[in-house]
Design an enzyme around this catalytic site. Sequence first.
Site, PDB file in Angstrom:
ATOM      1  N   SER A 144       0.881  -1.174   0.000  1.00 13.95           N
ATOM      2  CA  SER A 144       0.000   0.000   0.000  1.00 13.95           C
ATOM      3  C   SER A 144       0.919   1.224   0.000  1.00 13.95           C
ATOM      4  CB  SER A 144      -0.839  -0.024   1.284  1.00 13.95           C
ATOM      5  OG  SER A 144      -1.427   1.224   1.539  1.00 13.95           O
ATOM      6  N   TYR A 157      -1.674  -0.777  10.569  1.00 16.86           N
ATOM      7  CA  TYR A 157      -1.769  -1.075   9.130  1.00 16.86           C
ATOM      8  C   TYR A 157      -0.436  -0.739   8.448  1.00 16.86           C
ATOM      9  CZ  TYR A 157      -3.686  -1.197   4.382  1.00 16.86           C
ATOM     10  OH  TYR A 157      -3.933  -1.492   3.061  1.00 16.86           O
TER      11      TYR A 157
HETATM   12  P1  NDP Z   1     -11.415  -6.084  -0.031  1.00 14.45           P
HETATM   13  O1  NDP Z   1     -11.918  -5.996   1.363  1.00 14.45           O
HETATM   14  O2  NDP Z   1     -12.359  -5.916  -1.151  1.00 14.45           O
HETATM   15  O3  NDP Z   1     -10.652  -7.489  -0.242  1.00 14.45           O
HETATM   16  C1  NDP Z   1      -9.890  -8.087   0.756  1.00 14.45           C
HETATM   17  C2  NDP Z   1      -9.718  -9.548   0.418  1.00 14.45           C
HETATM   18  O4  NDP Z   1      -8.880 -10.161   1.427  1.00 14.45           O
HETATM   19  C3  NDP Z   1     -11.029 -10.314   0.409  1.00 14.45           C
HETATM   20  O5  NDP Z   1     -11.052 -11.181  -0.707  1.00 14.45           O
HETATM   21  C4  NDP Z   1     -11.002 -11.131   1.700  1.00 14.45           C
HETATM   22  O6  NDP Z   1     -11.674 -12.363   1.477  1.00 14.45           O
HETATM   23  C5  NDP Z   1      -9.493 -11.363   1.839  1.00 14.45           C
HETATM   24  N1  NDP Z   1      -9.133 -11.704   3.215  1.00 14.45           N
HETATM   25  C6  NDP Z   1      -9.274 -10.958   4.329  1.00 14.45           C
HETATM   26  N2  NDP Z   1      -8.884 -11.656   5.407  1.00 14.45           N
HETATM   27  C7  NDP Z   1      -8.485 -12.867   4.958  1.00 14.45           C
HETATM   28  C8  NDP Z   1      -7.995 -14.037   5.581  1.00 14.45           C
HETATM   29  N3  NDP Z   1      -7.827 -14.125   6.910  1.00 14.45           N
HETATM   30  N4  NDP Z   1      -7.677 -15.107   4.809  1.00 14.45           N
HETATM   31  C9  NDP Z   1      -7.845 -15.060   3.465  1.00 14.45           C
HETATM   32  N5  NDP Z   1      -8.312 -13.969   2.812  1.00 14.45           N
HETATM   33  C10 NDP Z   1      -8.633 -12.899   3.554  1.00 14.45           C
HETATM   34  O7  NDP Z   1     -10.237  -5.012  -0.111  1.00 14.45           O
HETATM   35  P2  NDP Z   1      -9.156  -4.655  -1.244  1.00 14.45           P
HETATM   36  O8  NDP Z   1      -9.386  -5.367  -2.494  1.00 14.45           O
HETATM   37  O9  NDP Z   1      -9.063  -3.192  -1.247  1.00 14.45           O
HETATM   38  O10 NDP Z   1      -7.836  -5.193  -0.526  1.00 14.45           O
HETATM   39  C11 NDP Z   1      -6.905  -6.054  -1.138  1.00 14.45           C
HETATM   40  C12 NDP Z   1      -5.526  -5.696  -0.654  1.00 14.45           C
HETATM   41  O11 NDP Z   1      -5.192  -4.369  -1.100  1.00 14.45           O
HETATM   42  C13 NDP Z   1      -5.338  -5.691   0.867  1.00 14.45           C
HETATM   43  O12 NDP Z   1      -4.094  -6.263   1.161  1.00 14.45           O
HETATM   44  C14 NDP Z   1      -5.323  -4.202   1.206  1.00 14.45           C
HETATM   45  O13 NDP Z   1      -4.590  -3.941   2.374  1.00 14.45           O
HETATM   46  C15 NDP Z   1      -4.651  -3.611  -0.031  1.00 14.45           C
HETATM   47  N6  NDP Z   1      -4.864  -2.197  -0.305  1.00 14.45           N
HETATM   48  C16 NDP Z   1      -6.147  -1.689  -0.425  1.00 14.45           C
HETATM   49  C17 NDP Z   1      -6.309  -0.345  -0.729  1.00 14.45           C
HETATM   50  C18 NDP Z   1      -7.673   0.259  -0.877  1.00 14.45           C
HETATM   51  O14 NDP Z   1      -7.805   1.497  -0.739  1.00 14.45           O
HETATM   52  N7  NDP Z   1      -8.702  -0.475  -1.178  1.00 14.45           N
HETATM   53  C19 NDP Z   1      -5.164   0.550  -0.916  1.00 14.45           C
HETATM   54  C20 NDP Z   1      -3.891  -0.095  -0.783  1.00 14.45           C
HETATM   55  C21 NDP Z   1      -3.759  -1.415  -0.499  1.00 14.45           C
HETATM   56  P3  NDP Z   1     -12.554 -13.156   2.563  1.00 14.45           P
HETATM   57  O15 NDP Z   1     -13.170 -12.174   3.487  1.00 14.45           O
HETATM   58  O16 NDP Z   1     -13.533 -13.911   1.715  1.00 14.45           O
HETATM   59  O17 NDP Z   1     -11.579 -14.090   3.234  1.00 14.45           O
END
Ligand code: NDP
Length: 268
Positions: A144, A157
């Site tokens: 990020s 974070y």
């Molecule tokens: P979402 O919340 O849409 O997606 C997060 C994903 O992570 C989901 O598919 C969720 O699936 C999965 N996840 C969460 N916890 C677990 C776990 N314990 N085991 C397996 N999977 C898990 O958010 P984003 O798409 O935005 O996030 C994706 C990545 O991008 C993250 O690492 C986030 O930190 C990073 N990011 C996001 C930004 C933003 O502004 N959106 C900016 C910069 C970085 P499920 O709940 O089904 O397990």
Amino acid sequence: MAIDLKGKVVLITGASSGFGQDAVRLFANEGASVIMAARRIERMQAQVERIQKAGGAAMATPVDVTNKADIENMVKSVIENYGRIDILFNNAGFGRIDWLESLDPARDIETQIAVNLTGLIEVTHAVLPHMLERGSGHIINMSSVAGWLAAPTYSVYAATKFGVRGFTDALRREVAHRGIRVSGIYPGPAATEFGEHTGQSSIKKGFKIPGFVTMTSEYVARRVVQVARHPRRSLVLPWWFVPLIWLDRAFPTISDWIQISVSKKYHS
Ligand code: NDP
């Protein structure tokens, strides 16, 4: 020359929503075989069916990246089904954005570190031997801009995302000569389900991120696919965070002053 993704085996964690889900579709459009991994299996199954109906190749595997047995089963099932993993997109993660004293030690602090950092490391640790054995592979780690810029309320974070950056850079230097590429992705704000999990801090209520700086999930996913086609060390999105990161390093006193003023306003 661009790498042809047709036939590549791509494992994506955090594939049930946001960047991961969009990346699944875009990798599948390129002709890759995509393995979706996350906890919400029904959502992933629905997308697998859509991809298969359109003639693409995909499968879903349930995984909680904080659970070592889940990780082992996931990797075993991919190797059994496809024989290899060409690209690992380590994307699972979430952020609990609040003043440190307001974070719950287990739910917010430990779990955030366990998913964003330890989970990413453990998944890589499980996949890497299969790439080393073949002398090829590409690991793309989702960090990020919070992996470069540590803002108030992002303490835990940012710690996880700085950690991902350190892990990514060290691993790249460790395995490049064995044919493995390692890239770091550093996006700013994007519209995904991420915001639904960040909590209800006073700063979130008072300080809104302007819509025009927010990227779409698809845009970020498209840039990830580009990194797979044209491997590079790192990608900061959008580009104008690059000079901000530089300014934060070059003028830490000014950066501190601005961010302490924001904290003074909202940290009651
Ligand atoms: P979402 O919340 O849409 O997606 C997060 C994903 O992570 C989901 O598919 C969720 O699936 C999965 N996840 C969460 N916890 C677990 C776990 N314990 N085991 C397996 N999977 C898990 O958010 P984003 O798409 O935005 O996030 C994706 C990545 O991008 C993250 O690492 C986030 O930190 C990073 N990011 C996001 C930004 C933003 O502004 N959106 C900016 C910069 C970085 P499920 O709940 O089904 O397990």
